[in-house]
Scaffold this motif. Structure first.
Motif, PDB file in Angstrom:
ATOM      1  N   UNK A 137      87.371  63.110  51.939  1.00  0.00           N
ATOM      2  CA  UNK A 137      88.123  63.839  52.894  1.00  0.00           C
ATOM      3  C   UNK A 137      88.959  64.899  52.378  1.00  0.00           C
ATOM      4  N   UNK A 138      88.528  66.261  52.353  1.00  0.00           N
ATOM      5  CA  UNK A 138      89.029  67.200  51.536  1.00  0.00           C
ATOM      6  C   UNK A 138      90.280  67.948  52.236  1.00  0.00           C
ATOM      7  N   UNK A 139      90.696  67.214  53.302  1.00  0.00           N
ATOM      8  CA  UNK A 139      92.098  67.727  53.939  1.00  0.00           C
ATOM      9  C   UNK A 139      92.995  66.497  54.680  1.00  0.00           C
ATOM     10  N   UNK A 140      93.581  66.970  55.759  1.00  0.00           N
ATOM     11  CA  UNK A 140      94.300  65.883  56.462  1.00  0.00           C
ATOM     12  C   UNK A 140      93.861  66.319  57.812  1.00  0.00           C
ATOM     13  N   UNK A 141      93.967  65.257  58.694  1.00  0.00           N
ATOM     14  CA  UNK A 141      93.902  65.340  60.076  1.00  0.00           C
ATOM     15  C   UNK A 141      95.001  65.033  61.018  1.00  0.00           C
ATOM     16  N   UNK A 179      93.764  79.433  49.551  1.00  0.00           N
ATOM     17  CA  UNK A 179      93.491  79.637  50.962  1.00  0.00           C
ATOM     18  C   UNK A 179      93.655  78.183  51.735  1.00  0.00           C
ATOM     19  N   UNK A 180      93.851  78.637  53.068  1.00  0.00           N
ATOM     20  CA  UNK A 180      94.064  77.287  54.042  1.00  0.00           C
ATOM     21  C   UNK A 180      92.782  77.410  54.869  1.00  0.00           C
ATOM     22  N   UNK A 181      92.336  76.098  55.480  1.00  0.00           N
ATOM     23  CA  UNK A 181      91.214  76.072  56.300  1.00  0.00           C
ATOM     24  C   UNK A 181      91.725  75.066  57.588  1.00  0.00           C
ATOM     25  N   UNK A 182      91.225  75.571  58.824  1.00  0.00           N
ATOM     26  CA  UNK A 182      91.763  74.926  59.857  1.00  0.00           C
ATOM     27  C   UNK A 182      90.270  74.650  60.876  1.00  0.00           C
ATOM     28  N   UNK A 183      89.957  73.488  61.006  1.00  0.00           N
ATOM     29  CA  UNK A 183      88.592  73.230  61.448  1.00  0.00           C
ATOM     30  C   UNK A 183      88.716  72.490  62.835  1.00  0.00           C
ATOM     31  N   UNK A 201      93.994  72.674  52.024  1.00  0.00           N
ATOM     32  CA  UNK A 201      94.548  73.861  51.294  1.00  0.00           C
ATOM     33  C   UNK A 201      93.595  73.562  49.950  1.00  0.00           C
ATOM     34  N   UNK A 202      93.189  74.871  49.672  1.00  0.00           N
ATOM     35  CA  UNK A 202      92.322  74.914  48.351  1.00  0.00           C
ATOM     36  C   UNK A 202      92.945  76.041  47.364  1.00  0.00           C
ATOM     37  N   UNK A 203      92.870  75.517  46.356  1.00  0.00           N
ATOM     38  CA  UNK A 203      93.001  76.472  45.118  1.00  0.00           C
ATOM     39  C   UNK A 203      91.779  76.827  44.199  1.00  0.00           C
ATOM     40  N   UNK A 204      91.382  78.315  44.269  1.00  0.00           N
ATOM     41  CA  UNK A 204      90.263  78.703  43.479  1.00  0.00           C
ATOM     42  C   UNK A 204      89.122  77.880  44.171  1.00  0.00           C
ATOM     43  N   UNK A 205      88.950  77.794  45.457  1.00  0.00           N
ATOM     44  CA  UNK A 205      87.973  77.010  46.180  1.00  0.00           C
ATOM     45  C   UNK A 205      87.969  75.418  45.941  1.00  0.00           C
ATOM     46  N   UNK A 206      88.925  74.966  45.406  1.00  0.00           N
ATOM     47  CA  UNK A 206      88.778  73.434  45.147  1.00  0.00           C
ATOM     48  C   UNK A 206      89.975  72.843  45.873  1.00  0.00           C
ATOM     49  N   UNK A 207      89.488  71.862  46.685  1.00  0.00           N
ATOM     50  CA  UNK A 207      90.519  71.295  47.762  1.00  0.00           C
ATOM     51  C   UNK A 207      91.775  70.584  46.959  1.00  0.00           C
TER      52      UNK A 207
END
Length: 320
Positions: A212-216, A255-259, A296-302
């Motif tokens: 799970x590459x993020x948090x919910x 970068x940050x992602x919101x899904x 949250x990703x750094x250089x496209x790695x979570x």
């Protein structure tokens, strides 16, 4: 006498210059204690004594009247019995000189206090942010230059040197605060419980381990989703398992992602600030129910967003 009067005018002028730096210090988040201790205001009693002493000097210098001792008595205490004019003049000069030195030392002490406060806050903020893996330096922008010109207002005096040190310290603190505002140290769903953390877990659809590459965050459909830092929107579209996705570039490769959002309120290319509402929570894409998926990703790695969320909590007192 002329030199003492010039010193008095210089000290008064310095208070005005300190006022400008004090405003910058307050805007940079230095606390009330540092601000009050570094205000640069002259003690009213000292100012009164200074003014009275200068009046006495002017009377002695110009011989405006025979009663020149009166201002001296009012400002600097009773004159000894039988004191001659020259002795009285020496005493007045000595008193006023001490007043000037005392006021100047107060100003220097306040500048030093403010400089130390700015340096301390800068170092504390850098230590907090560095724990997230972000490299924090006093970065110089690229593409700068020009001929060397001596800095303004430097004449070798201790006061000017102290003022320059304070200016540099405030510049560093302002840069650190700006960096903290750009990087994702905020919360995308303030006040919401976390329902799933970063790391390996059982996939809810396949029933086997998966990353799970993020948090919910628990959130009902339509709840606000906020940016966690300033940046530029690079994606605002339906994207595979993310469903409706917004991705923001914060610089430094982060970068940050919101899904899974039910609605997207921004478009690619938009500039956003920390805390801006960029969409509404939902359950689009590969989701079992409405929530906010945040990465949250750094250089496209979570990386674990909790590192940034925890740092953000600690940074709040420095940014308000």
């Amino acid at each position: 006498v002329e030199k003492l009067l010039e010193q008095q005018a210089a000290l008064t002028s310095r208070n005005g210059r300190l006022g400008g730096l004090l405003e910058r210090a307050e805007e940079s988040g230095l606390g009330t204690n540092e601000a009050s201790e570094a205000s640069g205001d002259v003690d009213p009693k000292k100012q009164a004594g200074l003014s009275g002493g200068v009046n006495a000097i002017e009377n002695l210098l110009g011989g405006k009247n025979k009663g020149a001792a009166a201002p001296v008595v009012a400002a600097l205490g009773y004159a000894p019995v039988g004191e001659s004019s020259s002795e009285r003049a020496d005493r007045v000069f000595s008193k006023v000189t001490l007043w000037l030195k005392s006021i100047e030392q107060d100003q220097l002490d306040r500048i030093t206090q403010l400089t130390r406060g700015a340096d301390r806050k800068t170092e504390e903020m850098a230590a907090i942010m560095s724990r997230t893996g972000v490299k924090i330096d006093d970065q110089q922008p690229s593409g700068i230059g020009g001929p060397f010109v001596e800095p303004q207002g430097t004449n070798g005096s201790i006061f000017e040197s102290s003022m320059n040190d304070l200016d540099i310290a405030l510049n560093r603190l302002e840069t650190m605060r700006a960096t903290a505002g750009e990087l994702p140290f905020g919360n995308p769903a303030p006040g919401r419980n976390i329902t799933s953390r970063f790391g390996n877990r059982m996939d809810p659809f396949l029933g086997r381990p998966a990353l799970h590459a993020g948090i919910d965050f628990q959130a009902e459909t339509g709840a606000n989703v906020r940016t966690t830092g300033a940046g530029t929107v690079v994606t605002a579209a339906n994207t595979g398992g993310y469903g409706n996705l917004v991705e923001i570039d914060h610089g430094q490769g982060i970068t940050t992602r919101y899904g899974h959002m039910s609605a997207i309120l921004v478009k690619a290319g938009d500039t956003v600030e920390a805390g801006d509402i960029i969409g509404r929570a939902g359950s689009t894409g590969r989701s079992t129910g409405p929530h906010v998926h945040y990465e949250v990703r750094r250089n496209d790695s979570p990386v674990d967003p909790m590192r940034f969320l925890n740092a953000g909590i600690k940074l709040q007192s420095y940014l308000n």
